[in-house]
Design an enzyme around this catalytic site. Structure first.
Site, short mmCIF file in Angstrom:
data_model
loop_
_atom_site.label_atom_id
_atom_site.label_comp_id
_atom_site.label_asym_id
_atom_site.label_seq_id
_atom_site.Cartn_x
_atom_site.Cartn_y
_atom_site.Cartn_z
N ASP A 476 -0.45 8.81 6.47
CA ASP A 476 -0.77 8.25 7.15
C ASP A 476 1.09 7.04 7.08
OD1 ASP A 476 -1.33 5.76 8.86
OD2 ASP A 476 -0.91 4.41 6.59
N ASP A 891 -2.00 4.47 2.34
CA ASP A 891 -1.55 2.91 1.28
C ASP A 891 -2.86 2.47 0.85
OD1 ASP A 891 -1.63 2.28 4.10
OD2 ASP A 891 -0.23 1.00 4.41
N ASP A 895 -7.18 3.75 5.56
CA ASP A 895 -7.19 5.14 4.57
C ASP A 895 -8.12 5.52 4.19
OD1 ASP A 895 -4.99 5.25 6.36
OD2 ASP A 895 -3.93 4.43 5.02
#
Length: 1267
Positions: A476, A891, A895
């Site tokens: 990410d 994080d 996600d």
């Protein structure tokens, strides 16, 4: 989805959330039941045990297929090929919900429970309907909450307005159907866990082994194995129990809640909530116990427990603008309060409470889905585990040969029946080591402890070995590669003809709209008046809220608001109080500038940010205005979205040029616009969003800087040097993602990047969206020669208003209008490395319209931008399908799905959502990624080494026993004890102590246990050991002092001591030490042998002790071990020399032949041949595609995908992205062929694939023959 035939068929396919379930209907048969119990009794339970291990056999043996109407059991297979058998439960005269949520009576209710969800049989088929008339929704299994999936929004609004709630009879019926609102993790009985652990195949084999050993009077080692096995079972049960207790304590939560039932407010326990209840949200917050839809007011919640995002989110009430639509939790998520989220504050009507209607309870809630994903994780699909069982089967075959050999030899020698049985069974326990499971876990346990010391915590130890095979890492961007927060950089106000007079600024050409210069301050001192519309928009258009006097909200909003220096209050003041109360509006936020104490602006309405809409808006009222219906709408969002909503006359001509220029330098852009509204308070509170978010006036751009974390570049370069592919998967702008990718090393600044894009609405002759490949300008200032026929830079085109003033039209003053890129024209641009980048919308177009190209694009694309959370998950799964071993690092914000889908998910968030990822790093940057991979590689090499060591130990002992069986002899108990309990056990325990190597190697470790190299290593060492033992065995019999062994007669007490047995024992001691050293691999995946100090000390001590036993045996040693003294010192020294020669030959064979030749030269040769085959295979003509069969638009042949994946991996292994890798002559060839299929005329534009050739499925039988 149901197969044609519905209830009248035996099989059904069901889409349940993210899973595809295949259901089979079965019932018991009397004959099969009798046969089952008879075989179970006759085999003393062994038959039942085998069926327990193979559930498919159990189903086939005990049951017969039937229709779903007559089903007694449902056999379920999920998309990971994990199966379960669940009984069908029945109840007469029950009630079930309808599609709109109302309850109705049915003659019989049938359901089964699968992974905490109840699946109910829905049967609306009339008896006179034909099979062909059965639809997907007529007869199928649905979860209890999927049944009521079409509740109109007007029904919810009507329930809220009635303020009556459910009656007691309705509550009773719903509670009976839906059950209690509890997420309870049932603690399985300890006795059940113990039994389930004991009856696993390995422990059953251990029971068999110790039974044989006790009968053979080998009681000491048998007792040791029993103790170790019991300890291992107890530890496993303890860990399972601890995890269940921990999970239960984490998820179980009940508290008192306020509801409205039968028109009365009452307090009940949260476990009594049912769908349809009207729930009252307390003003000072609470922990949500169910999924519910907000019906009035606004609520500020913290959803970090589910999404990992710690920023408070504002939820708004369901409005009547959705009155005619069906409520959908995903589309209406901004109106939904999810179970497990923390309500921080409510903004309520004066004198009224905030209400919500319960939608889902218990395990059907979003929190329940997360808990179920933890309780039933995706099985780790790793070849090593499969190869492990195949290798054990190989050892079992060897033991079978030894079993036959033992029977034949002992019959020839005239041994008793009992001795023949015991010895033949004993050879099985020798060949397949019972201690193998415990030994295999040593490397994983040590790696887990080392990771814990580095503040990387693992909740799934079995995943560590998988990390050793990782060859692609998806990152990410925001919060992972870059800093979590954004820094304000500048603003670029737009000065248009419309607002020149307002701003009192004189432009040279009053009819032009253009950008002003960059401004670093949002104050009047920097040229912007304090009450300018851009400043007002920044100060008011946000979702900030004040909780206990402190501002909370999105960090970006907080930074911008603080930059203005304005203040915010929540409450009703001044002249608008009476008007607000009259129309029952939510209390507005009051925004005040510091430069003018008399000014204040009230935020009357807020349209929250939506990732699908890419914008948020607010309606603001200025009390100083003469008219109360003079309001202003301020909107901010992505530059592309705001541009599409703006009046073209208010947008500068160089808008796209400026946007691309900033984006290419890594800045994050936010466009701001406004629109005057002629609305009063009542209309403003009811107006639909689409009605006001149009015909906006562009105000300017906010430029934010997202800095790359200090460690990011070093880590990416480290992975690149290790030939591990790095991919960025972000929700940000494509050009911003490209810039950050260049800055952090995913894309090298000196390499060219190509953008795969589509033009919405531009179709080919078959009605499919056209795809273009364009070359991106480097983020550095290097100049790339523009070739209009080859590459079109995204920032080279400008927008110019048409002469008629009817809007924008794309024109280009520097290069030609974009044209498709052909392979021939791209040839001179391709060097030794290339990079592709694609955005989420384009990726979606390719997935739906060009499915045959998805695998190839996933193999070579390095940047995926504007990706939604479900697209991130889809990308990870797509990479897995083409044989990548994928790690995902994020994080935790948006996600979670990708983290769960990856082979190894690494979360940088300490939120509870991180429990969905196997790894959680307490250090919030990506330095943990190479650590996890290096430890995974070390653990994988350790697992390989210790398995081959245990296999080598078993085969060494097998060869020794085979020699001794020839003379009807066997090793003594003391000799067995010394080998098994001291040498093998100690080396196995210390084998995994070797740490991971300090840097990642350029090539990954072998991942196939059954590879040519691994099998050659084991078989080669077996041959060397066998030859050495035969030399010693034969040489002993040729000595003048040799005394042959005399086997016992009949039931005579057996004396196992013999000279040949002692000689073989002496040389085999050295062989066990040699195997431990040979298979204890060092660099490049593990540290050197001397880094494992305990094992070094053990090696020295064991070698000295063995030398003492062989050369200078004392009487105590001879008696304890059961050795026979070998009279000749020369012969004893000869045994030591033979052992030394064995060590040299074994080490040379492993190092020179296996490691250097097989793993080095031979593997490189095979890869080179495979790449040449791939280059010749990639099709470039349309006919190649048409010949390939497909199912529902997806190519059915995986051969090309796998080959392209291997090529993609090899390209990254051959050419390092740091610019230091060697030239790859195949890169250009593959890329040119791929480009010819993406944007080249030979494939898509002049001769595109007919859509019908991709969408017409073939019969399964035909497809199988095609394969």
């Amino acid at each position: 989805m149901v197969e044609a035939g519905g209830a009248r068929r035996h099989r059904m396919t069901l889409e349940s959330g993210d899973h595809t379930l295949t259901l089979f209907a079965y019932r018991t048969g009397p004959f099969r039941t009798i046969l089952f119990y008879a075989l179970t009794v006759l085999t003393l339970g062994i038959f039942r045990l085998i069926l327990h291990w193979k559930q498919k056999w159990d189903v086939k043996m005990r049951m017969v297929p039937c229709t779903f109407e007559a089903a007694e059991y449902i056999y379920i297979i999920d998309n990971h090929n994990v199966s379960e058998l669940q009984p069908v439960l029945r109840k007469s005269n029950a009630t079930i919900p309808t599609e709109n949520g109302e309850m109705r009576k049915v003659p019989e209710l049938r359901w089964f429970v699968y992974r905490k969800l109840e699946y109910v049989w829905i049967d609306d088929l009339n008896s006179d309907e034909s099979v062909d008339e059965i639809s997907d929704n007529d007869n199928c299994w649905k979860t209890s909450f999927e049944i009521a999936n079409r509740i109109p929004c007007r029904s919810l609004l009507a329930v809220s307005e009635s303020n009556f709630g459910l009656t007691l009879s309705e509550i009773s019926r719903r509670l009976e159907f839906y059950g209690r609102n509890e997420i309870v993790v049932q603690l399985r009985p300890i006795l059940y866990l113990l039994v389930m652990e004991v009856i696993t195949p390995f422990y059953v084999f251990q029971i068999f082994s110790v039974t044989v050993w006790y009968n053979d009077e080998y009681a000491y080692y048998a007792s040791l194995i029993v103790i170790l096995s019991l300890g291992s079972i107890v530890m496993d049960v303890y860990q399972i129990r601890t995890q269940e207790i921990r999970l239960r304590s984490m998820v179980h939560s009940t508290e008192s809640v306020e509801v409205i039932r039968e028109g009365t407010e009452m307090t009940i326990g949260s476990d009594q909530l049912v769908p349809g209840d009207i729930l009252l949200i307390p003003p000072h917050g609470c922990l949500m116990q169910c999924d519910s839809v907000l019906m009035n007011g606004t609520v500020i919640v913290n959803e970090s427990v589910l999404t990992g995002e710690s920023v408070p989110i504002t939820k708004v009430a369901l409005t009547d603008e959705t009155n005619d639509s069906v409520f959908n939790i995903e589309k209406n998520s901004k109106n939904v309060l999810f179970c497990g989220t923390q309500v921080l504050q409510t903004r309520f009507y004066r004198g009224k409470k905030v209400k919500a209607i319960v939608l889902r309870t218990a395990y059907s809630t979003l929190k329940g889905q997360l808990v179920r994903s933890i309780m039933y994780p995706k099985p780790v699909d790793f070849r090593f585990t499969k190869d492990l069982f195949k290798f054990i089967l190989f050892l079992a075959c060897i033991s079978g040969c030894g079993f036959i050999y033992t029977i034949i030899v002992m019959i020839m020698r005239g041994n008793t029946l009992r001795r023949i049985i015991v010895r033949s069974l004993d050879i099985i326990t020798i060949t397949v080591p019972p201690a193998l499971p415990a030994a295999m876990s040593v490397g994983i346990i040590n790696a887990q402890l080392r990771l814990k010391k580095k503040e990387i915590f693992c909740i799934s130890p079995s995943t560590i070995n998988t990390c050793g095979a990782i060859n692609v890492v998806c990152f990410d961007k925001t919060g992972t590669l870059t800093e979590d927060g954004l820094d304000f950089h500048v603003v670029r106000p737009v000065m248009s003809a419309v607002n020149q007079e307002i701003q009192k600024v004189k432009l040279e050409k009053s009819n032009r709209t253009e950008f002003m210069g960059e401004m670093t301050e949002l104050t009047s001192r920097n040229g912007l008046p304090f009450d300018g519309d851009l400043v007002k928009a920044i100060a008011t258009c946000h979702s900030l809220t004040r909780i206990n006097g402190v501002l909370h909200g999105d960090p970006l909003d907080l930074i911008l608001f603080q930059k203005t220096g304005w203040t915010m209050e929540e409450g009703i003041e001044g002249d608008i109080e009476e008007e607000t109360q009259r129309f029952d509006n939510v209390q507005p936020s009051i925004i005040k500038p510091t430069d003018d104490k008399s000014a204040e602006y009230s935020v009357i309405r807020q349209f929250t940010f939506s990732s699908s809409l890419q914008r948020m808006s607010v309606i603001v009222f200025d009390p100083r205005e003469d008219r109360p219906d003079n309001m202003m709408l301020y909107s901010k969002g992505s530059p592309e979205m705001i541009l599409s909503l703006c009046d073209p006359n208010t947008v500068p001509e160089d808008y796209l040029l400026q946007v691309n220029s900033y984006a290419q330098h890594g800045f994050r852009l936010i466009a701001v616009a406004r629109r005057p509204l002629d609305l009063n308070f009542n209309k403003a509170s009811k107006v639909k969003r689409d009605a006001v978010e149009c015909d906006l006036e562009m105000l300017g751009l906010i430029v934010m800087e997202n800095r790359v974390k200090p460690v990011t570049l070093g880590v990416i370069n480290q992975l690149n040097r290790a030939n591990i592919r790095t991919v960025m998967v972000t929700g940000d702008n494509l050009l911003t993602g490209l810039s950050v990718a260049r800055e952090c090393g995913i894309i090298r600044p000196s390499k060219r990047a190509f953008l795969v894009e589509h033009v919405p609405g531009e179709l080919d002759e078959y009605g499919r969206t056209k795809i273009f490949v364009k070359q991106s300008v480097s983020s550095s200032d290097e100049v790339i020669e523009d070739d209009a026929s080859v590459s079109i830079s995204m920032c080279s085109s400008t927008w110019k208003g048409s002469s008629e003033g009817d809007g924008f039209s794309p024109t280009n003053t520097e290069v030609e209008t974009p044209n498709p890129v052909t392979a021939d024209s791209l040839g001179h641009l391709i060097a030794s490395s290339y990079h592709l980048a694609i955005s989420g919308p384009t990726f979606a177009v390719i997935v739906h319209e060009y499915p045959e190209l998805v695998d190839q694009l996933c193999s070579v694309c390095d940047v995926f931008a504007r990706m939604a959370p479900d697209q991130k998950q889809s990308l990870v799964e797509q990479l897995q399908q083409i044989d990548y071993t994928v790690a995902m690092c994020g994080d935790g914000a948006n996600d979670c799905a990708a983290l769960k889908a990856a082979h190894a998910g690494i979360s940088l968030s300490d939120a509870e959502a991180s429990i969905a990822a196997p790894f959680t790093s307490k250090v919030p940057d990506i330095r943990c990624v190479p650590t996890v991979i290096s430890e995974g590689r070390a653990a994988l090499v350790t697992s390989f080494g210790i398995f081959k060591y245990m296999a080598g130990y078993s085969l060494t002992q097998f060869v020794t026993v085979m020699h001794l069986y020839w003379i009807s002899n066997i090793l003594t108990d003391g000799q067995f004890m010394y080998i098994d309990m001291f040498l093998i056990t100690m080396f196995a325990l210390l084998f995994g102590n070797t740490p991971a190597f300090y840097r990642l190697a350029h090539t990954p470790p072998p991942t196939r246990l059954l590879s040519i190299a691994s099998m050659t290593s084991v078989v080669g060492q077996l041959i060397i050991i066998g030859v050495v033992q035969f030399i010693v065995f034969f040489s002993t019999s040729q000595q003048p002092w040799f005394t042959p062994y005399q086997p016992p007669v009949d039931d005579e007490v057996e004396d196992k001591r013999s000279m040949q047995g002692t000689a073989l024992f002496c040389v085999s001691m050295f062989q066990y030490i040699i195997l431990a050293l040979v298979y204890s691999k060092g660099p490049p995946f593990r540290g050197n042998l001397w880094s494992n100090k305990p094992m070094c000390a053990l090696t020295i001590f064991a070698t000295l002790l063995c030398l003492f036993i062989v050369i200078w045996p004392t009487e105590l040693v001879l008696k304890t071990l059961g050795n026979v003294e070998l009279p000749s010192l020369t012969f004893r020294i000869f045994i030591v020399i033979v052992g030394a020669v064995n060590a040299a030959v074994s080490y040379g064979f492993e190092t020179l032949f296996v490691d250097f030749f097989l793993l080095g030269y031979w593997e490189r040769y095979k890869k080179k041949r495979s790449i040449e085959a791939i280059i010749d295979y990639v099709p470039t003509t349309n006919s190649d595609h048409i010949r390939r069969p497909s199912i529902n638009g997806v190519t059915s042949s995986r051969t090309e995908s796998t080959l392209l994946s291997a090529e993609g991996q090899q390209l990254h292994m051959t050419t390092s992205k740091n610019g230091k890798g060697g030239e790859n002559p195949h890169s250009s060839a593959l890329f040119e062929r791929l480009i010819s299929r993406i944007g080249g005329e030979p494939t898509w534009l002049t001769n595109p694939i007919p859509p019908h050739s991709l969408s017409e499925p073939e019969e399964p039988e035909k497809l199988e023959r095609t394969y």
